[in-house]
Design an enzyme around this catalytic site. Structure first.
Site, PDB file in Angstrom:
ATOM      1  N   ASP A  39      41.909  42.630  47.026  1.00 52.04           N
ATOM      2  CA  ASP A  39      40.782  42.239  46.166  1.00 52.04           C
ATOM      3  C   ASP A  39      41.063  42.583  44.719  1.00 52.04           C
ATOM      4  O   ASP A  39      40.891  43.727  44.294  1.00 52.04           O
ATOM      5  CB  ASP A  39      39.516  42.942  46.648  1.00 52.04           C
ATOM      6  CG  ASP A  39      38.270  42.475  45.893  1.00 52.04           C
ATOM      7  OD1 ASP A  39      38.398  41.625  45.000  1.00 52.04           O
ATOM      8  OD2 ASP A  39      37.182  42.971  46.190  1.00 52.04           O
TER       9      ASP A  39
ATOM     10  N   HIS B  94      38.048  30.875  46.133  1.00 48.68           N
ATOM     11  CA  HIS B  94      37.549  31.907  45.223  1.00 48.68           C
ATOM     12  C   HIS B  94      38.562  32.237  44.128  1.00 48.68           C
ATOM     13  O   HIS B  94      38.199  32.387  42.953  1.00 48.68           O
ATOM     14  CB  HIS B  94      37.221  33.159  46.036  1.00 48.68           C
ATOM     15  CG  HIS B  94      36.596  34.261  45.251  1.00 48.68           C
ATOM     16  ND1 HIS B  94      35.304  34.201  44.782  1.00 48.68           N
ATOM     17  CD2 HIS B  94      37.090  35.460  44.850  1.00 48.68           C
ATOM     18  CE1 HIS B  94      35.018  35.325  44.129  1.00 48.68           C
ATOM     19  NE2 HIS B  94      36.076  36.097  44.150  1.00 48.68           N
TER      20      HIS B  94
END
Length: 430
Positions: free
Chosen positions: A236, A338
């Site tokens: 992430d 994303h």
């Protein structure tokens, strides 16, 4: 959760040399292989290329961040293993005078605890056996603070409330606040000790509005420093701005001599704006997806964070090819992935430094986990950082089906306190 790299190394501004080590710090690091002042990696707070040597777990207590400095700690400091976020509202009748006294107390306590020393009064002894453990305490002001202290003329334009987003399901009781405190440390007891001290220092001047607890992987838990994974198992954050970038300070910190422009009045010089979002991950739905489907939602391989557009020898830092197609003529990185949507070059250059914590607050009656991300991002102006990216996500991010924004806050975080001053003194006494 924009696709940006989380800091991995300690900032040169946030660490000290071994001189002046407190007795408590020495006790806390007994048996360590040396005084390691933070995780290995590049200087200035971020690792352009992670070091091959991990920080030994036995050295965690010796890491020390500095309270006084150009910027407040906890912004360019490497991610810590434990975090607490807490917002306060001033008590009825409390105003500028009481707020100034409170910030003075808080700053003194933060300085002491970050040095591995006990609080000046009523120290609980919870962390007496530990070193500083890279503790940071960061303070910010919410929009409502200025009205309650009669300082409306000093409220920055950049602190105007965030717009509504379609993914918002916000609990107002767990959003915003007059004052915000971010606490991070590499040891859970050290972090809790600071939280308790800050709460006790509030006394009758302020009361807690909301409080959240988070965590990250402990430094040294992996064979080498690497970008963190979130609770979805994804690497992430892969494209954070880095201090080596020519426009890093311009994007992240309010410049000196800013006057009364968009970024803020003079008291905000060298400060930053923090957007805080509690983002719940719908993990049951996410975990039903195949590995291929999960990777398509993100646009990166789950194993190592490399882009789907790259070959098998790619790494996390391999440049993403947004135009590459597969044998069927489909985009290798889906149009709603994303990682594609959050890229600065897809958002007019909008960028921010992300420094989140994961959270888990138990399970509901059906066994559904209340877990996700305490998203924290830093920028010189939210209207040029967070807002354009979130608007883009609202219009078609594949990840939006698996997350829910449940709380939100925006806070003006002034620059670091010089020696002899407390955080916010130039606002409250200017």
């Amino acid at each position: 959760m924009p696709d940006q790299t989380v800091p991995q190394a300690r900032s040169a501004e946030d660490t000290t040399t071994p001189e002046g080590i407190s007795r408590r710090r020495l006790l806390g690091t007994a048996g360590a292989t040396g005084l390691v002042l933070g995780a290995a990696g590049a200087a200035a707070g971020y690792a352009a290329a992670p070091s091959s040597a991990a920080t030994p777990l036995a050295s965690l207590g010796s890491g020390r961040a500095m309270f006084h400095g150009k910027h407040q700690p906890g912004i360019t400091t490497a991610m810590q293993a434990r975090g607490h976020l807490v917002a306060f509202d001033l008590a009825p009748g409390a105003g500028r005078k009481e707020a100034a006294a409170l910030l003075r107390r808080w700053s003194d306590t933060a300085r002491r605890l970050m040095a591995g020393e006990p609080a000046a009064t009523r120290d609980t002894g919870v962390a007496r056996d530990a070193g500083p453990s890279s503790l940071t305490v960061t303070f910010g002001f919410g929009h409502s603070f200025f009205g309650r202290t009669g300082l409306e003329q000093q409220r920055p334009v950049a602190l105007d409330p965030l717009p509504d987003f379609s993914s918002d399901h916000l609990d107002k009781k767990r959003s915003n606040g007059d004052l915000w405190v971010q606490i991070g440390a590499d040891d859970a007891l050290v972090a809790f000790h600071a939280l308790r001290a800050i709460q006790q220092d509030a006394g009758t001047a302020a009361r807690i509005r909301w409080q959240m607890n988070g965590f990250n992987r402990s430094p040294g838990a992996t064979a080498h420093p690497m970008t963190a994974r979130n609770l979805m198992g994804q690497v992430d954050g892969t494209r954070n701005p880095k201090p080596a970038d020519a426009d890093f300070d311009e994007r992240i910190f309010v410049p000196e001599g800013s006057g009364t422009g968009k970024s803020g009045p003079a008291w905000m010089a060298n400060g930053s704006y923090a957007v805080v979002r509690r983002i719940r991950m719908l993990l049951d739905d996410w975990e039903k997806l195949s590995l291929k489907a999960q990777e398509g939602v993100i646009g990166r391989r789950k194993s190592d964070g490399s882009p789907l557009s790259a070959g098998g020898d790619a790494t996390e830092t391999t440049e993403m090819d947004l135009e590459k197609t597969d044998a069927a003529g489909e985009l290798a990185v889906p149009i709603d992935a994303h990682a594609r949507i959050t890229r600065p070059d897809q958002n007019g250059g909008a960028a921010m430094v992300r420094r989140p914590f994961s959270y888990h607050d138990g399970f509901d009656a059906d066994g559904v986990p209340d877990a996700g991300l305490l998203f924290i991002c830093w920028q010189a102006d939210p209207l040029r950082g967070f807002v354009p990216v979130q608007r883009k996500l609202d219009r078609g991010d594949a990840l939006s089906r698996f997350i829910r924004h449940e709380a939100s806050g925006l806070f003006a975080v002034p620059g670091g306190a010089p020696e002899g001053e407390y955080v916010g003194q130039r606002l409250l006494e200017g």
